[in-house]
Design a protein around this motif. Structure first.
Motif, mmCIF file in Angstrom:
data_model
loop_
_atom_site.group_PDB
_atom_site.id
_atom_site.type_symbol
_atom_site.label_atom_id
_atom_site.label_comp_id
_atom_site.label_asym_id
_atom_site.label_seq_id
_atom_site.Cartn_x
_atom_site.Cartn_y
_atom_site.Cartn_z
ATOM 1 N N GLN A 176 18.691 3.454 12.409
ATOM 2 C CA GLN A 176 20.131 3.462 12.621
ATOM 3 C C GLN A 176 20.522 4.732 13.363
ATOM 4 O O GLN A 176 20.099 5.827 12.988
ATOM 5 C CB GLN A 176 20.864 3.362 11.277
ATOM 6 N N TYR A 177 21.346 4.563 14.373
ATOM 7 C CA TYR A 177 21.818 5.678 15.191
ATOM 8 C C TYR A 177 23.288 5.908 14.865
ATOM 9 O O TYR A 177 24.087 4.977 14.894
ATOM 10 C CB TYR A 177 21.629 5.374 16.680
ATOM 11 N N PHE A 178 23.616 7.168 14.597
ATOM 12 C CA PHE A 178 24.943 7.501 14.105
ATOM 13 C C PHE A 178 25.884 7.966 15.210
ATOM 14 O O PHE A 178 25.461 8.583 16.200
ATOM 15 C CB PHE A 178 24.849 8.594 13.041
ATOM 16 N N GLY A 179 27.159 7.698 14.981
ATOM 17 C CA GLY A 179 28.208 8.237 15.821
ATOM 18 C C GLY A 179 28.624 9.610 15.340
ATOM 19 O O GLY A 179 28.083 10.121 14.351
#
Lengths: 113, 112
Positions: A102-105
């Motif tokens: 998962q890539y976060f903002g």
């Protein structure tokens, strides 16, 4: 290649109000997860959306609700705000519903007065 | 119940002084273990994904390793720009996959 974007950056609300936070996933991603991070703690999982449905939910009350749109963007809604809802709200995107990496903002800082 | 514990809570290093961060976990059917770096007031930045015991990944001065019960993040010859909070997270298997469980993080300060 645009990463995960969130809006607004900062938000100040008063107790009892309602708030909507927005997230656009990384290009090519179709799954969006939301997390709440209190100061000095790790992120806590709120829920995850895939194919416009809530696929997983953490231990948060029904005051927290969400939505995913056909373009995979997502909203987090919080009703009847409490002082304890003050936190950094993070959106993360991933691909394929597997929810692996998962890539976060950058997050939305919510302050409830 | 799935649980992730990181140690130490804070670490102060001199530039060039190598060290290791620990992440111990209990989870039902590990699907993946993730390391992130977080700067103050910003979102976590992805570093590594590890899937099975014995796996190792490297990136610049960082190296992550995984056993059946814990993971280590080794920082070799750190520089001041490596100062950040390092977060470990696990993704359970079964019906809970994708529901990342995070540790509280290790705050690393590297002084010149």
């Amino acid at each position: 290649d645009a990463g995960v974007t969130q809006s607004p950056t900062h938000l100040i609300k008063t107790r009892g109000q309602q708030v909507t936070l927005r997230c656009s996933p990384k290009s090519g991603h179709d799954t969006v997860s939301w997390y709440q991070q209190a100061l000095g703690q790790g992120p806590q999982f709120i829920f995850q959306y895939y194919e416009e449905e809530e696929r997983q939910r953490g231990n948060f009350p029904d005051r927290f609700s969400g939505h995913q749109f056909p373009n995979y963007s997502s909203e987090l809604n919080v009703n009847a705000l409490l002082l304890g809802d003050s936190a950094l709200y993070l959106c993360a995107s991933s691909y394929g519903g597997a929810g692996d990496t998962q890539y976060f903002g950058p997050g939305t800082r919510l302050t409830v007065l | 119940e799935d649980q992730v514990t990181q140690s130490p809570e804070a670490l102060r290093l001199q530039e060039g002084e190598s060290s290791s961060l620990n992440c111990s976990y209990t989870v039902s059917g590990l699907r993946g273990l993730f390391w992130y770096r977080q700067d103050p007031g910003k979102g976590p930045e992805f570093l590594f994904t590890l899937y099975s015991a014995g796996e190792e990944k490297e990136k610049e001065r960082l190296k992550a390793t995984l056993t059946k019960k814990e993971s280590f993040l080794h920082i070799t010859a750190p520089k001041p720009e490596d100062s950040a909070t390092y977060l470990c997270a696990v993704s359970p298997g079964g019906d809970s996959w994708g529901k990342l469980q995070f540790g509280a993080g290790t705050q690393v300060v590297v002084t010149p």
